[in-house]
Design a protein around this motif. Structure first.
Motif, PDB file in Angstrom:
ATOM      1  N   GLU A 125       0.852  -1.181   0.000  1.00  0.00           N
ATOM      2  CA  GLU A 125       0.000   0.000   0.000  1.00  0.00           C
ATOM      3  C   GLU A 125       0.890   1.233   0.000  1.00  0.00           C
ATOM      4  O   GLU A 125       1.732   1.401   0.886  1.00  0.00           O
ATOM      5  N   THR A 145       1.019   5.236   0.267  1.00  0.00           N
ATOM      6  CA  THR A 145       0.161   6.203   0.936  1.00  0.00           C
ATOM      7  C   THR A 145       0.561   7.638   0.611  1.00  0.00           C
ATOM      8  O   THR A 145       1.744   7.973   0.580  1.00  0.00           O
ATOM      9  N   ASP A 199      -0.679  11.893   1.365  1.00  0.00           N
ATOM     10  CA  ASP A 199      -1.470  12.853   2.138  1.00  0.00           C
ATOM     11  C   ASP A 199      -1.787  14.039   1.243  1.00  0.00           C
ATOM     12  O   ASP A 199      -0.890  14.585   0.589  1.00  0.00           O
ATOM     13  N   GLN A 244      -6.296  11.117   2.959  1.00  0.00           N
ATOM     14  CA  GLN A 244      -5.333  10.069   2.652  1.00  0.00           C
ATOM     15  C   GLN A 244      -5.761   9.325   1.398  1.00  0.00           C
ATOM     16  O   GLN A 244      -6.932   8.983   1.240  1.00  0.00           O
ATOM     17  N   VAL A 279      -4.667   5.901  -0.704  1.00  0.00           N
ATOM     18  CA  VAL A 279      -3.904   4.658  -0.591  1.00  0.00           C
ATOM     19  C   VAL A 279      -4.054   3.886  -1.897  1.00  0.00           C
ATOM     20  O   VAL A 279      -5.165   3.551  -2.308  1.00  0.00           O
ATOM     21  N   SER A 282      -2.813   0.491  -4.108  1.00  0.00           N
ATOM     22  CA  SER A 282      -2.219  -0.839  -3.932  1.00  0.00           C
ATOM     23  C   SER A 282      -2.396  -1.668  -5.192  1.00  0.00           C
ATOM     24  O   SER A 282      -3.269  -1.399  -6.014  1.00  0.00           O
ATOM     25  N   ASP A 335       3.834   9.480   1.333  1.00  0.00           N
ATOM     26  CA  ASP A 335       4.173   9.125   2.710  1.00  0.00           C
ATOM     27  C   ASP A 335       4.842   7.757   2.822  1.00  0.00           C
ATOM     28  O   ASP A 335       5.076   7.289   3.925  1.00  0.00           O
ATOM     29  N   TRP A 368       5.372   3.442   1.893  1.00  0.00           N
ATOM     30  CA  TRP A 368       4.598   2.230   1.632  1.00  0.00           C
ATOM     31  C   TRP A 368       4.858   1.188   2.716  1.00  0.00           C
ATOM     32  O   TRP A 368       5.801   1.270   3.486  1.00  0.00           O
TER      33      TRP A 368
END
Length: 118
Positions: free
Chosen positions: A39, A41, A43, A77, A79, A81, A110, A112
């Motif tokens: 994942e 990520t 912001d 956020q 995410v 994947s 941010d 993974w």
């Protein structure tokens, strides 16, 4: 099959943040030769920024989730994947790509993480 000793040595002696994550995963028993679902990520300060970033990530064949701000997390956020083998060079390339992508949208990449697959 555990991670190959040659790969462990390459990861252990590498100060790249992605190599460190992979080394920790291997220490926990991950077999880095099998696919995982990392994942990645991001912001974002606003919903439009989060949605623009999410749309671009989806266009790169990632499954994407967007989470609204909460008390403990004041930013949006995003995410992304997908199932993939966690090859060091591929992960370093994705991290660089995601840092640049985040910057173009005014967001922050941010990093993974991934559950350990054995």
């Amino acid at each position: 099959m555990p991670t190959a000793p040659a790969l462990l040595s390459r990861l252990k002696n590498n100060d790249d943040p992605d190599a460190l994550v992979l080394f920790r995963m291997a220490e926990l028993g991950a077999d880095l030769s099998v696919p995982h679902r990392p994942e990645f990520t991001f912001d974002a300060s606003t919903q439009p920024v989060a949605m623009a970033l999410a749309n671009e990530l989806a266009g790169l064949d990632f499954d994407v989730q967007v989470f609204a701000p909460e008390d403990s997390e004041p930013t949006w956020q995003v995410v992304a994947s997908r199932r993939m083998v966690l090859d060091l060079d591929a992960v370093i390339e994705l991290s660089a790509k995601f840092e640049a992508l985040a910057a173009t949208h005014g967001a922050v990449y941010d990093g993974w993480g991934a559950p350990v697959e054995r």
